[in-house]
Design a protein around this motif. Structure first.
Motif, PDB file in Angstrom:
ATOM      1  N   LEU A   1      15.888  22.453 -25.619  1.00  5.52           N
ATOM      2  CA  LEU A   1      16.953  22.761 -24.662  1.00  5.52           C
ATOM      3  C   LEU A   1      18.094  23.535 -25.327  1.00  5.52           C
ATOM      4  N   ALA A   2      18.405  23.201 -26.581  1.00  6.07           N
ATOM      5  CA  ALA A   2      19.561  23.794 -27.257  1.00  6.07           C
ATOM      6  C   ALA A   2      19.310  25.230 -27.696  1.00  6.07           C
ATOM      7  N   GLN A   3      18.134  25.531 -28.223  1.00  8.15           N
ATOM      8  CA  GLN A   3      17.871  26.859 -28.769  1.00  8.15           C
ATOM      9  C   GLN A   3      17.960  27.977 -27.720  1.00  8.15           C
ATOM     10  N   PRO A   4      17.402  27.807 -26.518  1.00  5.37           N
ATOM     11  CA  PRO A   4      17.557  28.854 -25.502  1.00  5.37           C
ATOM     12  C   PRO A   4      19.016  29.115 -25.135  1.00  5.37           C
ATOM     13  N   VAL A   5      19.847  28.071 -25.167  1.00  5.57           N
ATOM     14  CA  VAL A   5      21.272  28.265 -24.885  1.00  5.57           C
ATOM     15  C   VAL A   5      21.902  29.133 -25.971  1.00  5.57           C
ATOM     16  N   LYS A   6      21.587  28.852 -27.235  1.00  5.68           N
ATOM     17  CA  LYS A   6      22.109  29.663 -28.334  1.00  5.68           C
ATOM     18  C   LYS A   6      21.683  31.120 -28.205  1.00  5.68           C
TER      19      LYS A   6
ATOM     20  N   LYS B   1      10.890  35.470 -19.501  1.00  3.83           N
ATOM     21  CA  LYS B   1       9.622  34.858 -19.069  1.00  3.83           C
ATOM     22  C   LYS B   1       9.438  33.440 -19.611  1.00  3.83           C
ATOM     23  N   ALA B   2      10.559  32.753 -19.785  1.00  4.20           N
ATOM     24  CA  ALA B   2      10.510  31.369 -20.246  1.00  4.20           C
ATOM     25  C   ALA B   2      10.402  30.392 -19.073  1.00  4.20           C
TER      26      ALA B   2
END
Length: 311
Positions: A11-16, A98-99
C-alpha cells in the motif's frame, strides 16, 4: 483519532511513486505534494488495519466506510471532499500504471456540512485599531498592510505576493494576481494610500537591494504569510481588540461592510475575485443577520418568537 500503524509495503510504495510523479512530472509544489501524501498515507494506514492487502482490492464500499470513519472522527465535509479528491487522482494514476482496473472513488461525495459563516469585525472596532499610531518602521509597515487588506479586500497570499510595480498610489489602485492566475485591479482608499506612502518612505531602510516585494521583513526579504498573521495578532493584543485578529477577518469585514452599504453583490464578487457568485453570497447571510438583530432590537412588534395570549 487513534494512531494508525505503518501501512504494508504493497500500500505504501504506490503512494510514494504517485507523490514522486506529482513532484517530478506534474511539477506540483512541495506543499501540494505533502497534502496528497498526508491524506493518502492516512487512507493506506486505515486500509492496512482493515485487512486490505493492496490497492486493487479497494472497492467503492470500502471507501464509503472510510468516509464514514473520517466523519466520525470529526472531519467536516470540505476536509473529506479534499481527501476524496486526492484518492480519485491517485486511482487515476494507478489506472494509468495498469495497477488497478477501475477507480472506486468515482462518484463518491463527501457528506454536506453546515457552512460556517466568516467572522466580521465591528466597523467602530476596526476604526480604533487602524487609527492607532505606529511607533517604529515595522509598525508603519504593519499598519500599511492592514489598511490595504481592509481597504481592498486582499487575500493573504495576494498581499505577501505584491510587488512594487503593482502599486499605483497616484491613481489609487493596486493590481493583484488572485487564484487561478486571475488578475484584477482594485481601488485603494485614502487612508490605505496614506499608510502606504508612509511605509514606502521608510521601506528602503529595511529592504534588500533589488527586492521587489512591497512588504519586507526586518531581514530585508519578502514577508511571509506566517509573519503577517503573527503581526496582526500582536497588533490586536496591543490595541486590546475584542476578538482575535487574523488576515481573513479583514477581508471578510471588507466584503460585509461594503455589502451592507451598497447592496451590490456583483460588485463585491468582482472586488473579492470570486469566480462564482455563490461564494460571495455567504455575505448576504451575514448582512441578513445584522438586519435581523437591528429588527429585533428596534421594532415595537419584533418579538417574532412570542405567541399572542388571546389566540
Amino acid at each position: 483519532m487513534h494512531r494508525l500503524r505503518e501501512p504494508p509495503s504493497a500500500l505504501a510504495q504506490p503512494v510514494k511513486a504517485f507523490i514522486h510523479y506529482l513532484a517530478s512530472e506534474k511539477r506540483h509544489s512541495p506543499r501540494t505534494c505533502d497534502s496528497y501524501q498526508r491524506d493518502l498515507c492516512r487512507l493506506a494506514g486505515w486500509l492496512g488495519e482493515s485487512g486490505v492487502a493492496g490497492w486493487a482490492d479497494v472497492q467503492t464500499q470500502t471507501l464509503r466506510r472510510y468516509v464514514a470513519t473520517l466523519a466520525r472522527e470529526g472531519l467536516n465535509g470540505r476536509s473529506i471532499a479534499r481527501h476524496l479528491s486526492a484518492i480519485r487522482r491517485f486511482f487515476d494514476y494507478q489506472l494509468r500504471e495498469k495497477a488497478v482496473t477501475d477507480n472506486p472513488a468515482v462518484g463518491l461525495k463527501a457528506p454536506k456540512s453546515g457552512r460556517r459563516l466568516p467572522g466580521v469585525a465591528d466597523v467602530d472596532q476596526l476604526a480604533r485599531l487602524l487609527d492607532a499610531a505606529p511607533e517604529d518602521p515595522l509598525e508603519i509597515r504593519d499598519l500599511a498592510m492592514f489598511e490595504l487588506m481592509y481597504s481592498s479586500g486582499l487575500r493573504l497570499a495576494e498581499l505577501v505576493g505584491l510587488d512594487l510595480p503593482a502599486l499605483d498610489l497616484r491613481g489609487a489602485e493596486v493590481r493583484v494576481l488572485g487564484k487561478g492566475g486571475r488578475e484584477r485591479l482594485l481601488p485603494v482608499g485614502s487612508r490605505a494610500r496614506q499608510a502606504l506612502e508612509q511605509w514606502l518612505s521608510v521601506r528602503p531602510s529595511l529592504a534588500d537591494d533589488g527586492q521587489p516585494a512591497v512588504f519586507v521583513s526586518r531581514r530585508g526579504d519578502r514577508l511571509s504569510r506566517r509573519s503577517v498573521q503573527a503581526r496582526l495578532t500582536r497588533w490586536g493584543l496591543c490595541q486590546c481588540a475584542d476578538q482575535k485578529l487574523h488576515p481573513h477577518l479583514l477581508r471578510h469585514s471588507f466584503a460585509s461592510h461594503l455589502l451592507e452599504s451598497s447592496g451590490d453583490l456583483r460588485a463585491v464578487q468582482e472586488l473579492l475575485g470570486h469566480a462564482d457568485i455563490a461564494t460571495t453570497q455567504v455575505y448576504t447571510h451575514l448582512d441578513f443577520q445584522h438586519l435581523a438583530r437591528v429588527y429585533d432590537q428596534s421594532h415595537p412588534r419584533a418579538k417574532r418568537g412570542a405567541r399572542r395570549a388571546d389566540t
